[in-house]
Design a protein around this motif. Structure first.
Motif, PDB file in Angstrom:
ATOM      1  N   ALA A 112       8.575  -6.107 -18.990  1.00 53.52           N
ATOM      2  CA  ALA A 112       8.363  -5.739 -17.583  1.00 53.52           C
ATOM      3  C   ALA A 112       6.908  -5.334 -17.375  1.00 53.52           C
ATOM      4  N   PRO A 113       6.189  -5.998 -16.465  1.00 54.96           N
ATOM      5  CA  PRO A 113       4.753  -5.715 -16.298  1.00 54.96           C
ATOM      6  C   PRO A 113       4.454  -4.553 -15.370  1.00 54.96           C
ATOM      7  N   VAL A 114       5.415  -4.142 -14.536  1.00 57.01           N
ATOM      8  CA  VAL A 114       5.135  -3.144 -13.510  1.00 57.01           C
ATOM      9  C   VAL A 114       6.435  -2.476 -13.092  1.00 57.01           C
ATOM     10  N   GLY A 115       6.310  -1.296 -12.498  1.00 50.16           N
ATOM     11  CA  GLY A 115       7.463  -0.639 -11.904  1.00 50.16           C
ATOM     12  C   GLY A 115       8.300   0.177 -12.874  1.00 50.16           C
ATOM     13  N   LEU A 116       9.549   0.426 -12.470  1.00 54.15           N
ATOM     14  CA  LEU A 116      10.457   1.300 -13.209  1.00 54.15           C
ATOM     15  C   LEU A 116      10.634   0.858 -14.655  1.00 54.15           C
ATOM     16  N   LEU A 117      10.893  -0.431 -14.869  1.00 60.52           N
ATOM     17  CA  LEU A 117      11.163  -0.906 -16.225  1.00 60.52           C
ATOM     18  C   LEU A 117       9.949  -0.750 -17.127  1.00 60.52           C
ATOM     19  N   ARG A 118       8.745  -0.903 -16.575  1.00 60.74           N
ATOM     20  CA  ARG A 118       7.534  -0.687 -17.388  1.00 60.74           C
ATOM     21  C   ARG A 118       7.405   0.774 -17.790  1.00 60.74           C
ATOM     22  N   VAL A 119       7.695   1.680 -16.852  1.00 56.81           N
ATOM     23  CA  VAL A 119       7.604   3.117 -17.143  1.00 56.81           C
ATOM     24  C   VAL A 119       8.616   3.513 -18.210  1.00 56.81           C
ATOM     25  N   LEU A 120       9.840   2.972 -18.115  1.00 55.64           N
ATOM     26  CA  LEU A 120      10.863   3.278 -19.126  1.00 55.64           C
ATOM     27  C   LEU A 120      10.457   2.723 -20.489  1.00 55.64           C
ATOM     28  N   ARG A 121       9.786   1.585 -20.491  1.00 53.01           N
ATOM     29  CA  ARG A 121       9.386   0.964 -21.756  1.00 53.01           C
ATOM     30  C   ARG A 121       8.230   1.715 -22.401  1.00 53.01           C
ATOM     31  N   THR A 122       7.238   2.110 -21.608  1.00 51.02           N
ATOM     32  CA  THR A 122       6.019   2.709 -22.166  1.00 51.02           C
ATOM     33  C   THR A 122       6.071   4.237 -22.200  1.00 51.02           C
ATOM     34  N   GLY A 123       6.891   4.831 -21.343  1.00 55.03           N
ATOM     35  CA  GLY A 123       6.893   6.288 -21.244  1.00 55.03           C
ATOM     36  C   GLY A 123       5.695   6.846 -20.523  1.00 55.03           C
ATOM     37  N   GLU A 124       4.920   5.973 -19.856  1.00 57.08           N
ATOM     38  CA  GLU A 124       3.725   6.395 -19.126  1.00 57.08           C
ATOM     39  C   GLU A 124       3.980   6.313 -17.617  1.00 57.08           C
ATOM     40  N   PRO A 125       3.431   7.262 -16.830  1.00 58.06           N
ATOM     41  CA  PRO A 125       3.647   7.242 -15.375  1.00 58.06           C
ATOM     42  C   PRO A 125       2.886   6.098 -14.716  1.00 58.06           C
ATOM     43  N   GLU A 126       3.299   5.766 -13.502  1.00 57.36           N
ATOM     44  CA  GLU A 126       2.630   4.716 -12.724  1.00 57.36           C
ATOM     45  C   GLU A 126       2.299   5.274 -11.342  1.00 57.36           C
ATOM     46  N   LEU A 127       1.024   5.200 -10.959  1.00 55.53           N
ATOM     47  CA  LEU A 127       0.557   5.695  -9.668  1.00 55.53           C
ATOM     48  C   LEU A 127      -0.082   4.550  -8.890  1.00 55.53           C
ATOM     49  N   VAL A 128       0.386   4.318  -7.670  1.00 55.13           N
ATOM     50  CA  VAL A 128      -0.196   3.298  -6.793  1.00 55.13           C
ATOM     51  C   VAL A 128      -0.526   3.970  -5.463  1.00 55.13           C
ATOM     52  N   PRO A 129      -1.802   4.275  -5.200  1.00 55.31           N
ATOM     53  CA  PRO A 129      -2.174   4.962  -3.957  1.00 55.31           C
ATOM     54  C   PRO A 129      -1.849   4.167  -2.696  1.00 55.31           C
ATOM     55  N   ALA A 130      -1.958   2.836  -2.765  1.00 52.22           N
ATOM     56  CA  ALA A 130      -1.725   2.005  -1.576  1.00 52.22           C
ATOM     57  C   ALA A 130      -0.988   0.732  -1.983  1.00 52.22           C
ATOM     58  N   VAL A 131       0.145   0.497  -1.349  1.00 52.31           N
ATOM     59  CA  VAL A 131       0.913  -0.724  -1.597  1.00 52.31           C
ATOM     60  C   VAL A 131       0.345  -1.834  -0.718  1.00 52.31           C
ATOM     61  N   THR A 132      -0.161  -2.884  -1.337  1.00 52.87           N
ATOM     62  CA  THR A 132      -0.791  -3.988  -0.616  1.00 52.87           C
ATOM     63  C   THR A 132      -0.029  -5.287  -0.862  1.00 52.87           C
ATOM     64  N   GLU A 133      -0.342  -6.286  -0.051  1.00 50.47           N
ATOM     65  CA  GLU A 133       0.291  -7.588  -0.227  1.00 50.47           C
ATOM     66  C   GLU A 133      -0.055  -8.187  -1.589  1.00 50.47           C
ATOM     67  N   SER A 134      -1.292  -7.990  -2.029  1.00 55.40           N
ATOM     68  CA  SER A 134      -1.690  -8.526  -3.332  1.00 55.40           C
ATOM     69  C   SER A 134      -0.892  -7.866  -4.456  1.00 55.40           C
ATOM     70  N   LEU A 135      -0.605  -6.569  -4.328  1.00 57.03           N
ATOM     71  CA  LEU A 135       0.194  -5.890  -5.344  1.00 57.03           C
ATOM     72  C   LEU A 135       1.611  -6.447  -5.363  1.00 57.03           C
ATOM     73  N   LEU A 136       2.185  -6.683  -4.191  1.00 55.16           N
ATOM     74  CA  LEU A 136       3.537  -7.226  -4.127  1.00 55.16           C
ATOM     75  C   LEU A 136       3.590  -8.620  -4.757  1.00 55.16           C
ATOM     76  N   ARG A 137       2.558  -9.417  -4.512  1.00 59.39           N
ATOM     77  CA  ARG A 137       2.530 -10.750  -5.125  1.00 59.39           C
ATOM     78  C   ARG A 137       2.381 -10.655  -6.638  1.00 59.39           C
ATOM     79  N   ALA A 138       1.548  -9.716  -7.094  1.00 62.90           N
ATOM     80  CA  ALA A 138       1.337  -9.560  -8.537  1.00 62.90           C
ATOM     81  C   ALA A 138       2.598  -9.079  -9.240  1.00 62.90           C
ATOM     82  N   ALA A 139       3.467  -8.367  -8.513  1.00 63.19           N
ATOM     83  CA  ALA A 139       4.698  -7.830  -9.109  1.00 63.19           C
ATOM     84  C   ALA A 139       5.873  -8.786  -8.984  1.00 63.19           C
TER      85      ALA A 139
END
Length: 372
Positions: free
Chosen positions: A223-250
């Motif tokens: 999983a490259p991003v989101g909940l499953l990535r956090v569960l896999r790595t144990g590291e938090p994820e912070l996204v200050p602004a949700v953009t169209e490019s981010l949605l496409r990348a995910a």
């Protein structure tokens, strides 16, 4: 009757104002400006007309202050004064910008007159000192509110009955609205699965949005991003602004952009729940209608909350396991004691018969001693 804001006579008088002066229409576009105002911006008066503030190369601080004050003036129909850096003959200098509504109360969006007066050196020093004092006070108040929030959250979590599911629900509701408009708590299950344990939102009528999302997902190592990535790595994820490019990348993880779109997310954080070196789950904080953009301070607060929640949830699990072990021990003892009753009864009966049969016979005393 409102004062005229058009006509040759008006233009002549307006242009002659000695200080920089600007007339804005209801949308914030420049209708006209004084000669001093045009010089301050380094442009011809005709080149400024019809433009919005954002098109004139003004400092971001001045733009934000002006737009906020203009909206306030249009809404309340009251004059207001703000201080901000403004261009002049000697470059940027702090000015007092006075905004005054023009027109009648019947007008939906009245025109706004803006006049700029350069602050004296003493006024500028005082203004800056006042800003620093207010910023420091705001920082202290924010820190105090966060400490109070964490203390109340910790007290609530650790005094709650030791029930992990109840604590997941409590954690979600503690985060709304202080930290998020939406809070989703997901817990790891047996095997490679994670399930939605609790959801809370600022507007209860919007709960259906969360119910439309998958309630259970398989944990994936790629999983490259989101909940499953956090569960896999144990590291938090912070996204200050949700953009169209981010949605496409995910797009490689369809459940994640689907969640962001369903909740109309503008910013989000995902924090793992960890205790004793193990990941218990994760908490997703989403900002939507409030427009809040998460930053490092919000991330630190969310991590503090999740750390305390992890300890409380892990403690509740340990208490539950201890109680189950105690019940299992009691059940085992009950079975063993029941099974022991039958052979003990046979032994007692045999001893009684021996005592009866050896009474008054040679060697009877030795048998009686062994039987008792």
């Amino acid at each position: 009757m409102s004062a005229p804001t058009t006509g040759l006579a008006y233009e002549a008088v307006f242009a002659a104002i000695p200080d920089p002066a600007y007339l804005l229409d209801g949308t914030g576009r420049l209708v006209s400006c004084s000669a001093a105002g045009a010089r301050a911006l380094g442009r011809e008066a005709g080149a400024i007309s019809g433009r919005h503030w954002s098109e004139l190369g003004l400092p971001q601080e001045a733009l934000a202050a002006l737009e906020s004050a203009r909206v306030r003036v249009v809404t309340l129909r009251e004059s207001t004064t703000v201080e901000a850096p403004w261009p002049g003959a000697q470059g940027l200098h702090r000015h007092a910008l006075v905004l005054t509504p023009l027109g009648t109360d019947a007008e939906a969006s009245p025109a706004v007159l803006v006049t700029a007066r350069a602050l004296t050196e003493a006024e500028a020093v005082y203004s800056r000192a006042l800003e620093l004092e207010q910023a420091a006070r705001a920082e202290v108040e924010t820190a105090e509110r966060r400490r109070s929030f964490l203390y109340q959250a910790m007290t609530t979590l650790f005094t709650h009955p030791p029930d992990p599911q109840g604590m997941y629900t409590l954690l979600a509701h503690l985060a709304v609205p202080d930290l998020a408009d939406w809070c989703l708590v997901d817990a790891l299950e047996q095997g490679p699965w994670v399930g939605r344990a609790a959801v809370a939102c600022l507007d209860p009528t919007q709960q259906e949005r969360a119910r439309s999302l998958p309630m259970r997902m398989e944990v994936r190592e790629d999983a490259p991003v989101g909940l499953l990535r956090v569960l896999r790595t144990g590291e938090p994820e912070l996204v200050p602004a949700v953009t169209e490019s981010l949605l496409r990348a995910a797009a490689a993880e369809p459940a994640h952009p689907a969640m962001l779109q369903a909740l109309q997310a503008r910013s989000y954080m995902i924090i793992p729940l960890r205790a004793r070196g193990h990941t218990l789950g994760a908490v997703t904080f989403v900002s939507s209608g409030s427009g809040r953009r998460y930053g490092p301070d919000d991330l630190a607060l969310a991590e503090d909350l999740c750390l305390r929640a992890s300890l409380a949830i892990d403690n509740a699990r340990l208490v539950g396991e201890s109680r189950r072990a105690a019940r299992a021990r009691e059940d085992l003892l009950a079975v063993v004691s029941h099974d022991l009753k039958n052979p003990l009864g046979v032994v007692q009966l045999g001893a009684a018969l021996l005592l009866r049969g050896t009474a008054g016979k040679p060697g009877g005393e030795a048998v009686a001693k062994q039987a008792t």
